[in-house]
Design an enzyme around this catalytic site. Structure first.
Site, PDB file in Angstrom:
ATOM      1  N   CYS A  84      47.195  17.271  44.645  1.00  0.00           N
ATOM      2  CA  CYS A  84      48.604  17.647  45.993  1.00  0.00           C
ATOM      3  C   CYS A  84      49.047  18.840  44.346  1.00  0.00           C
ATOM      4  O   CYS A  84      49.620  18.287  43.730  1.00  0.00           O
ATOM      5  CB  CYS A  84      49.718  16.769  46.684  1.00  0.00           C
ATOM      6  SG  CYS A  84      51.101  17.470  46.546  1.00  0.00           S
ATOM      7  N   GLU A  85      49.497  20.408  44.697  1.00  0.00           N
ATOM      8  CA  GLU A  85      50.076  20.891  43.980  1.00  0.00           C
ATOM      9  C   GLU A  85      51.539  20.927  43.952  1.00  0.00           C
ATOM     10  O   GLU A  85      52.382  21.232  43.009  1.00  0.00           O
ATOM     11  CB  GLU A  85      50.089  23.089  44.601  1.00  0.00           C
ATOM     12  CG  GLU A  85      50.794  22.680  45.613  1.00  0.00           C
ATOM     13  CD  GLU A  85      50.629  24.476  45.693  1.00  0.00           C
ATOM     14  OE1 GLU A  85      51.647  25.149  46.287  1.00  0.00           O
ATOM     15  OE2 GLU A  85      49.738  24.781  45.360  1.00  0.00           O
ATOM     16  N   HIS A  86      52.132  20.138  44.557  1.00  0.00           N
ATOM     17  CA  HIS A  86      53.957  19.500  44.970  1.00  0.00           C
ATOM     18  C   HIS A  86      54.413  18.601  44.122  1.00  0.00           C
ATOM     19  O   HIS A  86      55.280  18.485  43.225  1.00  0.00           O
ATOM     20  CB  HIS A  86      54.167  19.084  45.976  1.00  0.00           C
ATOM     21  CG  HIS A  86      53.884  20.306  47.140  1.00  0.00           C
ATOM     22  ND1 HIS A  86      53.480  20.333  48.517  1.00  0.00           N
ATOM     23  CD2 HIS A  86      54.678  21.590  46.521  1.00  0.00           C
ATOM     24  CE1 HIS A  86      53.856  21.539  48.732  1.00  0.00           C
ATOM     25  NE2 HIS A  86      53.976  22.284  48.370  1.00  0.00           N
ATOM     26  N   HIS A  87      52.745  17.062  43.931  1.00  0.00           N
ATOM     27  CA  HIS A  87      53.178  16.238  42.865  1.00  0.00           C
ATOM     28  C   HIS A  87      52.408  15.496  41.717  1.00  0.00           C
ATOM     29  O   HIS A  87      52.616  14.982  41.259  1.00  0.00           O
ATOM     30  CB  HIS A  87      53.188  14.892  44.446  1.00  0.00           C
ATOM     31  CG  HIS A  87      54.322  15.143  44.803  1.00  0.00           C
ATOM     32  ND1 HIS A  87      53.966  15.696  45.838  1.00  0.00           N
ATOM     33  CD2 HIS A  87      55.657  14.466  45.002  1.00  0.00           C
ATOM     34  CE1 HIS A  87      55.836  15.726  46.431  1.00  0.00           C
ATOM     35  NE2 HIS A  87      56.556  15.228  46.590  1.00  0.00           N
ATOM     36  N   GLN A 125      46.185  21.621  51.771  1.00  0.00           N
ATOM     37  CA  GLN A 125      45.282  21.183  52.919  1.00  0.00           C
ATOM     38  C   GLN A 125      45.131  23.151  53.370  1.00  0.00           C
ATOM     39  O   GLN A 125      44.174  22.856  54.140  1.00  0.00           O
ATOM     40  CB  GLN A 125      45.857  20.437  53.529  1.00  0.00           C
ATOM     41  CG  GLN A 125      44.616  19.489  54.543  1.00  0.00           C
ATOM     42  CD  GLN A 125      44.417  18.580  55.221  1.00  0.00           C
ATOM     43  OE1 GLN A 125      44.945  17.805  54.952  1.00  0.00           O
ATOM     44  NE2 GLN A 125      43.725  18.925  56.404  1.00  0.00           N
ATOM     45  N   HIS A 153      46.791  11.840  52.044  1.00  0.00           N
ATOM     46  CA  HIS A 153      47.426  12.046  50.694  1.00  0.00           C
ATOM     47  C   HIS A 153      48.605  11.228  50.309  1.00  0.00           C
ATOM     48  O   HIS A 153      48.973  10.193  50.633  1.00  0.00           O
ATOM     49  CB  HIS A 153      48.456  13.696  51.828  1.00  0.00           C
ATOM     50  CG  HIS A 153      48.246  14.803  51.975  1.00  0.00           C
ATOM     51  ND1 HIS A 153      47.975  15.205  51.271  1.00  0.00           N
ATOM     52  CD2 HIS A 153      47.557  14.988  53.131  1.00  0.00           C
ATOM     53  CE1 HIS A 153      47.113  17.092  51.739  1.00  0.00           C
ATOM     54  NE2 HIS A 153      46.634  16.218  52.809  1.00  0.00           N
ATOM     55  N   CYS A 155      50.391  11.508  48.131  1.00  0.00           N
ATOM     56  CA  CYS A 155      51.884  11.929  48.031  1.00  0.00           C
ATOM     57  C   CYS A 155      52.273  11.586  49.896  1.00  0.00           C
ATOM     58  O   CYS A 155      54.123  11.019  49.493  1.00  0.00           O
ATOM     59  CB  CYS A 155      52.544  13.114  48.118  1.00  0.00           C
ATOM     60  SG  CYS A 155      51.888  14.379  48.797  1.00  0.00           S
TER      61      CYS A 155
END
Length: 192
Positions: A84-87, A125, A153, A155
Site C-alpha cells: 500500500c502506497e499510503h503506509h 488496489q 489490506h 493497513c
C-alpha cells in the site's frame, strides 16, 4: 544482491536509510539481531517494487498468437502481493482477469505476469485494477477486458480500524463487458 554497480549502490543507500530508521525507532542497529536487517530490508524492498523496471506491454506481447477464438478467456485466482502506497504495508489477494479475443490471444502465464508487474509497485488496489485492464486492452485490442481484484489490506487489519476479516473488491472492464450478461457470466465462472 547480484546486479549492476548502480543496483548495488541503490541497495546500499536504501540500507543506510533503514539503519537510520532503526535508530529513530529507539533500536540499536549494531545489536546482533539487527546487524544485517538494513541490508535484508533493502533487498526485500527492491524485490517488492521490481515492477517499476518491468514493461507489462512487452511481457504481454512477447507471446501473442493469431487465433480465431472469440469466447471469454479467464485466468482466475492469480495470487498477488503488493505494498500500500499510503503506509507501505502489504495488501494481498487474488486477481481474476478475462478478455474476449479479437483475432489475438496471449500465453496464459503472461496475464499472471502482468498482474505481478503492477502488484510489485507501491500501489492502491483501485489503480492496480485499472492498470491491468488498460494494459491488456491496449496491447491485445480484444473485444473486451474485465478485471476483478479481491484483497486483504494490512493497513486495515494491523492498524487503524483493525478489521481482520475485511476484503476489498474492485473491478474494471471495457468493451463487451459493458453488457450485463457478459459480466454476469464472468462473475459466475470465477465463483465456480
Amino acid at each position: 544482491m547480484e546486479g549492476t554497480a548502480e543496483e548495488l549502490k541503490k541497495q546500499d543507500e536504501i540500507a543506510h536509510h533503514y539503519r537510520r530508521i532503526l535508530e529513530l525507532l529507539g533500536e540499536d542497529p549494531e545489536r546482533e539481531g539487527l546487524l544485517k536487517t538494513p541490508e535484508r530490508v533493502a533487498k526485500a524492498m527492491l524485490y517488492l517494487t521490481k515492477g517499476y523496471a518491468q514493461d507489462s506491454a512487452q511481457i504481454l506481447s512477447s507471446a501473442v498468437f493469431i487465433e480465431d477464438y472469440k469466447q471469454m478467456v479467464i485466468v482466475k485466482d492469480i495470487d498477488f502481493f503488493s505494498l500500500c502506497e499510503h503506509h507501505l504495508l502489504p495488501f494481498f489477494g487474488k486477481a481474476h482477469v478475462a478478455y474476449i479475443p479479437n483475432k489475438a490471444v496471449t500465453g496464459l502465464s503472461k496475464i499472471a505476469r502482468v498482474v505481478d508487474v503492477y502488484a510489485r509497485r507501491l500501489q492502491i488496489q483501485e489503480r492496480m485494477t485499472t492498470q491491468i485492464k488498460k494494459c491488456i486492452q491496449e496491447t491485445l485490442n480484444p473485444l473486451g477486458v474485465m478485471v476483478v481484484i479481491e484483497a486483504q489490506h494490512m493497513c486495515m487489519q494491523m492498524r487503524g480500524v483493525e478489521k481482520q476479516h475485511s476484503i476489498a473488491t474492485t473491478s474494471d472492464f471495457t468493451g463487451a463487458f459493458y453488457q450485463a450478461r457478459t459480466r454476469e457470466e464472468f462473475m459466475k465462472l470465477i465463483r465456480s
